[in-house]
Scaffold this active site. Structure first.
Site: not given
Length: 145
Positions: A31, A94, A104
């Protein structure tokens, strides 16, 4: 019976909730960056979130299988504790991947190490079961004698 698996079940539910959180993060990122499914490419910020979620989903079945085998055949408490450590490392992975691809690395290496410990614990438990059940050799009794 339930008192022998309740910790494993609790960690499993926490793992499922963590996966749901990761899925929601991808929806929010879609979005935010205007990326409609089935597209999986876009700005690096979106791609890192998407890859972190996909990578976490790919490892989840492995984690669950090892968690339950280690808990059922070795020790529920140890397996559940390792499961919580793994879920924490996966969350750090994450969040680190979301910030930068280089952040990460430490959590993924740590989490992979936890999975290897679960492999070892499950293998030890299964080995003990098979030796005791099919060969009649109880290693624990021999070690304590």
């Amino acid at each position: 019976m339930l008192d022998q698996i309740h910790l494993l079940a609790a960690v499993t539910v926490l793992g499922v909730l963590e996966q749901a959180y990761f899925f929601l993060q991808v929806i929010y990122a879609r979005r935010m960056f205007g990326i409609s499914p089935p597209k999986i490419s876009g700005p690096p910020e979106f791609e890192r979130i998407f890859r972190a979620q996909v990578n976490s989903s790919e490892y989840f079945p492995i984690f669950l299988a090892l968690l339950w085998q280690a808990g059922l055949f070795f020790h529920q408490g140890l397996a559940a504790a390792l499961g919580l450590v793994y879920l924490c490392s996966r969350y750090c992975y994450f969040m680190g991947y979301r910030a930068s691809s280089s952040e990460r690395l430490a959590p993924i290496y740590f989490g992979t190490g936890v999975l290897w410990v679960l492999v070892a614990v499950a293998a030890l438990g299964l080995s003990h079961f098979f030796l005791a059940h099919y060969v009649g050799l109880n290693i624990l009794r021999l070690l304590t004698a």
